[in-house]
Design a protein around this motif. Sequence first.
Motif, PDB file in Angstrom:
ATOM      1  N   LEU A 394       0.837  -1.192   0.000  1.00 29.92           N
ATOM      2  CA  LEU A 394       0.000   0.000   0.000  1.00 29.92           C
ATOM      3  C   LEU A 394       0.873   1.244   0.000  1.00 29.92           C
ATOM      4  O   LEU A 394       2.053   1.194   0.338  1.00 29.92           O
ATOM      5  N   ASN A 395       0.269   2.350  -0.373  1.00 30.83           N
ATOM      6  CA  ASN A 395       0.985   3.615  -0.296  1.00 30.83           C
ATOM      7  C   ASN A 395       1.456   3.846   1.134  1.00 30.83           C
ATOM      8  O   ASN A 395       0.762   3.509   2.091  1.00 30.83           O
ATOM      9  N   VAL A 396       2.639   4.392   1.290  1.00 35.89           N
ATOM     10  CA  VAL A 396       3.221   4.594   2.613  1.00 35.89           C
ATOM     11  C   VAL A 396       2.313   5.436   3.500  1.00 35.89           C
ATOM     12  O   VAL A 396       2.380   5.375   4.730  1.00 35.89           O
ATOM     13  N   TYR A 397       1.425   6.223   2.883  1.00 30.63           N
ATOM     14  CA  TYR A 397       0.551   7.085   3.663  1.00 30.63           C
ATOM     15  C   TYR A 397      -0.786   6.418   4.029  1.00 30.63           C
ATOM     16  O   TYR A 397      -1.573   6.979   4.772  1.00 30.63           O
ATOM     17  N   ASP A 398      -1.061   5.241   3.474  1.00 29.51           N
ATOM     18  CA  ASP A 398      -2.362   4.625   3.672  1.00 29.51           C
ATOM     19  C   ASP A 398      -2.448   3.924   5.023  1.00 29.51           C
ATOM     20  O   ASP A 398      -1.522   3.222   5.430  1.00 29.51           O
ATOM     21  N   VAL A 399      -3.568   4.090   5.702  1.00 27.66           N
ATOM     22  CA  VAL A 399      -3.829   3.394   6.956  1.00 27.66           C
ATOM     23  C   VAL A 399      -5.211   2.744   6.826  1.00 27.66           C
ATOM     24  O   VAL A 399      -6.211   3.336   7.225  1.00 27.66           O
ATOM     25  N   PRO A 400      -5.302   1.544   6.235  1.00 30.19           N
ATOM     26  CA  PRO A 400      -6.607   0.907   6.064  1.00 30.19           C
ATOM     27  C   PRO A 400      -7.082   0.265   7.363  1.00 30.19           C
ATOM     28  O   PRO A 400      -6.306  -0.309   8.118  1.00 30.19           O
ATOM     29  N   GLN A 401      -8.379   0.353   7.611  1.00 30.85           N
ATOM     30  CA  GLN A 401      -8.942  -0.201   8.831  1.00 30.85           C
ATOM     31  C   GLN A 401     -10.310  -0.787   8.533  1.00 30.85           C
ATOM     32  O   GLN A 401     -11.181  -0.123   7.972  1.00 30.85           O
ATOM     33  N   ARG A 402     -10.508  -2.022   8.923  1.00 32.71           N
ATOM     34  CA  ARG A 402     -11.803  -2.677   8.752  1.00 32.71           C
ATOM     35  C   ARG A 402     -12.748  -2.153   9.831  1.00 32.71           C
ATOM     36  O   ARG A 402     -12.456  -2.225  11.028  1.00 32.71           O
ATOM     37  N   THR A 403     -13.887  -1.629   9.434  1.00 31.99           N
ATOM     38  CA  THR A 403     -14.809  -0.990  10.366  1.00 31.99           C
ATOM     39  C   THR A 403     -16.169  -1.677  10.302  1.00 31.99           C
ATOM     40  O   THR A 403     -16.713  -1.909   9.216  1.00 31.99           O
ATOM     41  N   TYR A 404     -16.719  -1.964  11.471  1.00 26.83           N
ATOM     42  CA  TYR A 404     -17.972  -2.720  11.574  1.00 26.83           C
ATOM     43  C   TYR A 404     -19.097  -1.809  12.031  1.00 26.83           C
ATOM     44  O   TYR A 404     -18.941  -1.015  12.959  1.00 26.83           O
ATOM     45  N   VAL A 405     -20.218  -1.908  11.361  1.00 26.80           N
ATOM     46  CA  VAL A 405     -21.418  -1.166  11.734  1.00 26.80           C
ATOM     47  C   VAL A 405     -22.332  -2.108  12.515  1.00 26.80           C
ATOM     48  O   VAL A 405     -22.896  -3.052  11.946  1.00 26.80           O
ATOM     49  N   VAL A 406     -22.450  -1.897  13.799  1.00 28.42           N
ATOM     50  CA  VAL A 406     -23.285  -2.762  14.624  1.00 28.42           C
ATOM     51  C   VAL A 406     -24.738  -2.648  14.157  1.00 28.42           C
ATOM     52  O   VAL A 406     -25.260  -1.533  14.019  1.00 28.42           O
ATOM     53  N   PRO A 407     -25.385  -3.774  13.868  1.00 31.69           N
ATOM     54  CA  PRO A 407     -26.781  -3.709  13.420  1.00 31.69           C
ATOM     55  C   PRO A 407     -27.650  -2.922  14.402  1.00 31.69           C
ATOM     56  O   PRO A 407     -27.555  -3.085  15.617  1.00 31.69           O
ATOM     57  N   GLY A 408     -28.471  -2.053  13.842  1.00 29.76           N
ATOM     58  CA  GLY A 408     -29.354  -1.236  14.657  1.00 29.76           C
ATOM     59  C   GLY A 408     -28.782   0.096  15.070  1.00 29.76           C
ATOM     60  O   GLY A 408     -29.479   0.918  15.676  1.00 29.76           O
ATOM     61  N   THR A 409     -27.481   0.334  14.749  1.00 24.97           N
ATOM     62  CA  THR A 409     -26.849   1.597  15.158  1.00 24.97           C
ATOM     63  C   THR A 409     -26.686   2.572  14.006  1.00 24.97           C
ATOM     64  O   THR A 409     -26.157   3.665  14.205  1.00 24.97           O
ATOM     65  N   GLN A 410     -27.113   2.193  12.788  1.00 32.40           N
ATOM     66  CA  GLN A 410     -26.923   3.092  11.655  1.00 32.40           C
ATOM     67  C   GLN A 410     -27.748   4.356  11.828  1.00 32.40           C
ATOM     68  O   GLN A 410     -28.888   4.335  12.296  1.00 32.40           O
ATOM     69  N   ASN A 411     -27.156   5.461  11.465  1.00 27.80           N
ATOM     70  CA  ASN A 411     -27.818   6.756  11.493  1.00 27.80           C
ATOM     71  C   ASN A 411     -29.074   6.699  10.618  1.00 27.80           C
ATOM     72  O   ASN A 411     -28.984   6.452   9.410  1.00 27.80           O
ATOM     73  N   PRO A 412     -30.255   6.937  11.198  1.00 27.11           N
ATOM     74  CA  PRO A 412     -31.492   6.825  10.408  1.00 27.11           C
ATOM     75  C   PRO A 412     -31.599   7.869   9.310  1.00 27.11           C
ATOM     76  O   PRO A 412     -32.434   7.732   8.405  1.00 27.11           O
ATOM     77  N   GLU A 413     -30.788   8.912   9.367  1.00 25.15           N
ATOM     78  CA  GLU A 413     -30.820   9.939   8.330  1.00 25.15           C
ATOM     79  C   GLU A 413     -30.051   9.521   7.081  1.00 25.15           C
ATOM     80  O   GLU A 413     -30.114  10.206   6.060  1.00 25.15           O
ATOM     81  N   ILE A 414     -29.276   8.414   7.187  1.00 30.84           N
ATOM     82  CA  ILE A 414     -28.484   7.931   6.048  1.00 30.84           C
ATOM     83  C   ILE A 414     -29.259   6.849   5.313  1.00 30.84           C
ATOM     84  O   ILE A 414     -29.615   5.816   5.900  1.00 30.84           O
TER      85      ILE A 414
END
Length: 576
Positions: A394-414
């Motif tokens: 990866l590019n030396v500047y990249d910091v990839p991170q796997r992110t989990y959205v807990v079911p039921g916590t999603q912003n209802p406006e999205i």
Amino acid sequence: MKRNSFLVYFYMLVAGFLFAGCSEWDDHYDADTSLLASQQATLWENISKADNLKQFASLLQKAGYDSVLNATQTYTVWAPVDGSFDYDQLSSYDASRLQKEFIQNHIARNNYPVSGAIDNKHIYTLNEKLMIFNGSSEYTIQGVGLSKANVASSNGVIHLLSGKIPYAQNLYESLNTNDYAIDSISNFFHTYDVKKLNELKSVPGPTLNGQVTYLDSVFDEHNELFSQFYAYINREDSNYTMIVPTNEAWTKAKAEISKYYNYLPSFEFMENTSTVSSESKKITVNIDDVEYLKDSIVNMMLLKDLFYNNNIYDNKKLNNLKTGETLQCDSLYGTTFTKLYSEDAANLFENATRIDMSNGAAWLTDSLRMRSWTSWNPELIIEAEERSVLSSTLNVYDVPQRTYVVPGTQNPEIAGRVSGNTYLEVQPVTSSTNPGIVFYLPGVRSTTYSIYIVMVPANIVSTTRESKPNLFNVTMGYATATGKNDDRGRSWLAASSFSTDTTKVDTVYLGDFTFPMAYYGTGNYYPYLRINSAVRNAQRLQYDRTMRIDCLILRPKELDNYLKEHPDYKYDTGLY
């Protein structure tokens, strides 16, 4: 003396049991002397000397079963009398087919004498077909009446029949060149046949030169394609539906599928395709036999969605579907996990003919009515968070991170959803640098895709967090028609750069791209998509340099067009 007295008593006791057994055995038979005398002869001796079994005896000899029925193993034989079956046609069969479809269809292991009421007794014959034995004063097996029962023999019993027992093919056996114009699928399928001697079921004969010979050799049939497609169509206790293409359908389907599997004998692959080109390593990949690879994969693609288990979900409706009827179901599941919704499922059986088999039904068709994207040219979903699709450098500047959205916590406006509730977050190390990341694209065919990237807003789980759009650009790395790697061209893109909508999980259309060659089946060699944040320092307050990527979608162009014309069309996206 005491010991000798005990042995005398023991032998008398055993003899008593033996005579008692014989008495019970004789109770099954008529008391006339001819039947009692028949017990001294073998099954074969009784058949060969019967005046009304000359034709049956002749076929037994041709199939090599005269010696089998002359041995000591116990059998029950249902013997059709002369003139009650198609003797001339059966005589034209080779020994192997004659054994399988006629002789073994009339013989079962063990004794099944007729006595009293018999209510749906299940009997498996030597070819492993299930037969139903019924009756009280009159008896039938598979609906064929017995003209005479219980001809006792030293190694079993004979029942004379008023006709032959119909032979019911299973789906595997139906893939032959005898009954229908299906030579193409038959010949291909049977190239994978393997037969292995089953010593436990075979009847051993004399030992010659230290090797055991067999009077009755039983072979277990196996075919690699059974497990390849999770469709064990050779098993009598199974229940499948199989779409069977005629030679015409096979030829048309191969021509259509072949367009998606064009290979090059040599092509370049970029390993470690980082955003810093000097760190990439170019590899030349050689394919030894392009035509063999193509033909093998095309054949597999043609076959893979022909099989359906009738015992699961809405597939059960296939049990009662008749020729000319329209299938009414929510969906069908193929054995290779393809899911077809109602419209596509019903199309499979249009103008096809149902043929019942012993373990399901074959549907003979002159045209495989499958849409390309439901089978051999599927939509490709590349989940961004899967490490297997990320470039190892990866590019030396990249910091990839796997992110989990807990079911039921999603912003209802999205609006929208994150597939699998997981996405990849790519952050810059500093606020003044733009991150970039490279995704490999496995499974690509030689076709045109409409390519999309699904981006996630920063406030996916927060109603208070500030969310700014992304601004990014894209390049593609792929092998050209001459096999040279190219990752500079951007003419396929819908725009020079792309921005996102922060009010939704945004599916951004990147453009249509045509891959000159297929990568599917070549190993771990793929084209790739490079995504770079394109925020200039003067724009850092307007745009977010951190990219949150849910997935990439490579949608076959014909599917993309169809969806625009039929917005209510339902198909299996595999996204959720």
